[in-house]
Design a protein around this motif. Structure first.
Motif, PDB file in Angstrom:
ATOM      1  N   PHE A 175       2.122  82.441  27.971  1.00 25.86           N
ATOM      2  CA  PHE A 175       2.485  83.025  29.257  1.00 25.86           C
ATOM      3  C   PHE A 175       3.057  82.024  30.275  1.00 25.86           C
ATOM      4  N   ALA A 176       2.897  80.737  30.046  1.00 25.66           N
ATOM      5  CA  ALA A 176       3.398  79.753  31.023  1.00 25.66           C
ATOM      6  C   ALA A 176       4.546  78.926  30.449  1.00 25.66           C
ATOM      7  N   LEU A 177       4.290  78.249  29.338  1.00 24.56           N
ATOM      8  CA  LEU A 177       5.268  77.296  28.799  1.00 24.56           C
ATOM      9  C   LEU A 177       6.642  77.910  28.514  1.00 24.56           C
ATOM     10  N   PRO A 178       6.732  79.071  27.844  1.00 23.97           N
ATOM     11  CA  PRO A 178       8.071  79.590  27.520  1.00 23.97           C
ATOM     12  C   PRO A 178       8.923  79.857  28.755  1.00 23.97           C
ATOM     13  N   TYR A 179       8.269  80.201  29.861  1.00 22.34           N
ATOM     14  CA  TYR A 179       9.020  80.541  31.071  1.00 22.34           C
ATOM     15  C   TYR A 179       9.377  79.285  31.870  1.00 22.34           C
ATOM     16  N   GLN A 180       8.522  78.263  31.788  1.00 26.76           N
ATOM     17  CA  GLN A 180       8.926  76.949  32.316  1.00 26.76           C
ATOM     18  C   GLN A 180      10.169  76.462  31.559  1.00 26.76           C
ATOM     19  N   GLN A 181      10.112  76.562  30.242  1.00 25.11           N
ATOM     20  CA  GLN A 181      11.244  76.123  29.408  1.00 25.11           C
ATOM     21  C   GLN A 181      12.513  76.910  29.725  1.00 25.11           C
ATOM     22  N   ARG A 182      12.365  78.206  29.934  1.00 30.23           N
ATOM     23  CA  ARG A 182      13.521  79.064  30.231  1.00 30.23           C
ATOM     24  C   ARG A 182      14.212  78.615  31.520  1.00 30.23           C
ATOM     25  N   ILE A 183      13.423  78.257  32.519  1.00 27.78           N
ATOM     26  CA  ILE A 183      13.990  77.757  33.772  1.00 27.78           C
ATOM     27  C   ILE A 183      14.689  76.424  33.551  1.00 27.78           C
ATOM     28  N   VAL A 184      13.988  75.495  32.913  1.00 27.86           N
ATOM     29  CA  VAL A 184      14.548  74.149  32.706  1.00 27.86           C
ATOM     30  C   VAL A 184      15.850  74.227  31.920  1.00 27.86           C
ATOM     31  N   GLN A 185      15.865  75.037  30.865  1.00 31.43           N
ATOM     32  CA  GLN A 185      17.084  75.149  30.044  1.00 31.43           C
ATOM     33  C   GLN A 185      18.253  75.671  30.867  1.00 31.43           C
ATOM     34  N   GLN A 186      18.011  76.698  31.670  1.00 31.17           N
ATOM     35  CA  GLN A 186      19.092  77.258  32.477  1.00 31.17           C
ATOM     36  C   GLN A 186      19.594  76.254  33.512  1.00 31.17           C
ATOM     37  N   VAL A 187      18.678  75.544  34.135  1.00 26.78           N
ATOM     38  CA  VAL A 187      19.085  74.574  35.157  1.00 26.78           C
ATOM     39  C   VAL A 187      19.838  73.404  34.525  1.00 26.78           C
ATOM     40  N   LYS A 188      19.347  72.921  33.395  1.00 27.29           N
ATOM     41  CA  LYS A 188      19.988  71.763  32.751  1.00 27.29           C
ATOM     42  C   LYS A 188      21.380  72.104  32.211  1.00 27.29           C
ATOM     43  N   GLU A 189      21.620  73.378  31.925  1.00 26.52           N
ATOM     44  CA  GLU A 189      22.969  73.782  31.478  1.00 26.52           C
ATOM     45  C   GLU A 189      24.011  73.509  32.549  1.00 26.52           C
ATOM     46  N   THR A 190      23.639  73.710  33.801  1.00 29.04           N
ATOM     47  CA  THR A 190      24.596  73.562  34.896  1.00 29.04           C
ATOM     48  C   THR A 190      24.393  72.287  35.707  1.00 29.04           C
ATOM     49  N   HIS A 191      23.175  71.749  35.724  1.00 32.40           N
ATOM     50  CA  HIS A 191      22.862  70.568  36.536  1.00 32.40           C
ATOM     51  C   HIS A 191      22.067  69.564  35.687  1.00 32.40           C
ATOM     52  N   PRO A 192      22.693  69.019  34.646  1.00 33.01           N
ATOM     53  CA  PRO A 192      21.936  68.184  33.702  1.00 33.01           C
ATOM     54  C   PRO A 192      21.414  66.879  34.299  1.00 33.01           C
ATOM     55  N   ASP A 193      22.003  66.432  35.403  1.00 35.82           N
ATOM     56  CA  ASP A 193      21.621  65.126  35.952  1.00 35.82           C
ATOM     57  C   ASP A 193      20.584  65.209  37.061  1.00 35.82           C
ATOM     58  N   THR A 194      20.137  66.408  37.400  1.00 35.91           N
ATOM     59  CA  THR A 194      19.126  66.538  38.460  1.00 35.91           C
ATOM     60  C   THR A 194      17.734  66.478  37.847  1.00 35.91           C
ATOM     61  N   PRO A 195      16.942  65.460  38.199  1.00 37.83           N
ATOM     62  CA  PRO A 195      15.594  65.364  37.630  1.00 37.83           C
ATOM     63  C   PRO A 195      14.708  66.515  38.102  1.00 37.83           C
ATOM     64  N   LEU A 196      13.892  67.012  37.170  1.00 39.18           N
ATOM     65  CA  LEU A 196      12.948  68.089  37.451  1.00 39.18           C
ATOM     66  C   LEU A 196      11.528  67.578  37.194  1.00 39.18           C
ATOM     67  N   ILE A 197      10.618  67.961  38.091  1.00 38.12           N
ATOM     68  CA  ILE A 197       9.214  67.556  38.012  1.00 38.12           C
ATOM     69  C   ILE A 197       8.368  68.819  37.838  1.00 38.12           C
ATOM     70  N   LEU A 198       7.320  68.748  37.032  1.00 35.92           N
ATOM     71  CA  LEU A 198       6.387  69.865  36.883  1.00 35.92           C
ATOM     72  C   LEU A 198       5.001  69.422  37.325  1.00 35.92           C
ATOM     73  N   TYR A 199       4.387  70.209  38.210  1.00 33.72           N
ATOM     74  CA  TYR A 199       3.023  69.934  38.653  1.00 33.72           C
ATOM     75  C   TYR A 199       2.124  71.138  38.364  1.00 33.72           C
ATOM     76  N   ILE A 200       0.949  70.849  37.800  1.00 34.45           N
ATOM     77  CA  ILE A 200      -0.087  71.863  37.593  1.00 34.45           C
ATOM     78  C   ILE A 200      -1.406  71.258  38.052  1.00 34.45           C
ATOM     79  N   SER A 201      -2.165  72.006  38.822  1.00 32.23           N
ATOM     80  CA  SER A 201      -3.488  71.551  39.246  1.00 32.23           C
ATOM     81  C   SER A 201      -4.491  71.802  38.115  1.00 32.23           C
ATOM     82  N   GLY A 202      -5.326  70.806  37.851  1.00 31.20           N
ATOM     83  CA  GLY A 202      -6.301  70.958  36.765  1.00 31.20           C
ATOM     84  C   GLY A 202      -5.647  70.985  35.405  1.00 31.20           C
ATOM     85  N   SER A 203      -4.731  70.047  35.190  1.00 36.88           N
ATOM     86  CA  SER A 203      -3.853  70.115  34.011  1.00 36.88           C
ATOM     87  C   SER A 203      -4.299  69.246  32.833  1.00 36.88           C
TER      88      SER A 203
END
Length: 352
Positions: A223-251
């Motif tokens: 329920f979490a990982l596939p949708y994180q991946q879906r966002i990252v893939q879409q963003v990297k297609e158009t903005h491959p050089d913009t770094p992305l950070i993921l934060y989760i509390s209690g991770s």
């Protein structure tokens, strides 16, 4: 000036450049621990006014920059900000937190959601980010941020903050197809929102999946990982050089899984030793964090030692110094100032 000095320091680190010290900013650095913020909040009691009126949000975003000169200036906003653009209204009540009424509980509600157009529903975000870029120039990196689908869905389905997440988990376990449809719509909208923030001036974007730490590893994978991946893939297609950070509390239990999201940097909370986090994530993924926010209630010597310990354990590549969660409201401002000052001037100690 060389080419690299034209690039803000935090952005250079996020892209993997080896620097003499890690860049530093704090989650929730614009907010309640600063008197200047509390004074402004007294004059403008509505959180949505403060985060959606450009002149207020710009001022609040810049308050810690003026006071402490962090390497990152983050957009003052809320992870729920894009929801009205989908047709999900919300309010933030000072003592109770976010309220979503009616909550999302049916397939009909999910299918009635509007197509998300940030230019139409969130024009203030572009104004804020453009102004921040102009204000800070190359002195700091401008960060955008968004909520991840699981966490946004949890707010929308529970209707408020939750301690046990029984409503969304009941939907996940009894009507998974309905939840997946909602998560997919949210993921596509958030990918669009990330791109909009980048196009508006954000140089790095942090995604908060704050409540995903409440999932078992197998449910995280569903329920979490596939949708994180879906966002990252879409963003990297158009903005491959913009770094992305993921934060989760209690991770701590899902750290390796966070690394599979495709983000460039994993923000680590304080429940994981930074050296172990490095080992678990592997050499290719950057790390952010992970000083306990309560360390800022300690002595200056204690704060300095914790900063040095974290920096030594993280190593010299792709580390952004931060807290393991947001700075707490009662933190003494002078200790926040000392945190930034120490972080920016201890390279000779770190390298010793």
């Amino acid at each position: 000036m060389t080419g690299s000095t034209q690039v803000p320091y935090l952005l250079r680190a996020a892209r993997g450049e080896i620097l003499e010290r890690p860049p530093v900013w704090m989650m929730r650095q614009a907010g309640r621990y600063m008197k200047v913020y509390r004074d402004l909040r007294d004059r403008y009691p509505s959180f949505r006014d403060r985060s959606e009126k450009p002149e207020l949000a710009i001022e609040i975003s810049l308050q810690p920059f003026r006071a402490f000169q962090p390497d990152g200036v983050i957009l003052f906003s809320d992870i729920l900000t894009p929801l009205p653009g989908l047709g999900i209204p919300f309010d933030i009540v000072e003592s109770r937190g976010p309220i979503i009424d009616p909550p999302i509980r049916s397939l009909e509600q999910i299918r009635q959601l509007r197509p998300f157009d940030p230019e139409e529903s969130l024009p203030f975000i572009r104004q804020i980010l453009q102004a921040l870029r102009q204000e800070v120039g190359n002195q700091a990196t401008v960060l955008g941020f968004v909520g991840a689908p699981w966490t946004l869905a949890a707010y929308a389905i529970e209707g408020k903050s939750s301690k046990d997440y029984t409503v969304i988990k009941s939907m996940a376990f009894n009507e998974p197809a309905m939840l997946h449809e909602f998560l997919g719509k949210l993921a596509d909208a958030i990918a669009t929102y990330v791109r909009y923030q980048i196009d508006s001036g954000a140089q790095v974007v942090q995604m908060f999946d704050s409540w995903a730490g409440q999932l078992s590893p197998q449910d995280y994978d569903t329920f979490a990982l596939p949708y994180q991946q879906r966002i990252v893939q879409q963003v990297k297609e158009t903005h491959p050089d913009t770094p992305l950070i993921l934060y989760i509390s209690g991770s701590a239990g899902v750290l390796e899984r966070m690394g599979k999201s495709g983000v460039d940097i994993v923000s680590v909370d304080w429940t994981v030793d930074m050296a172990e986090a490095r080992q678990r994530l592997g050499a290719n993924i950057g790390v952010q964090g992970n000083v306990d926010p309560c360390a800022l209630f300690g002595s200056k010597e204690f704060i300095r030692d914790r900063i040095l310990d974290t920096i030594r354990k993280a190593g010299r590549s792709k580390h952004i110094l931060n807290l393991g969660h947001g700075i707490l409201p009662n933190t003494p401002e002078e200790n926040a100032a000392f945190f930034f000052e120490t972080a920016k001037h201890v390279n000779q100690l770190i390298l010793a």
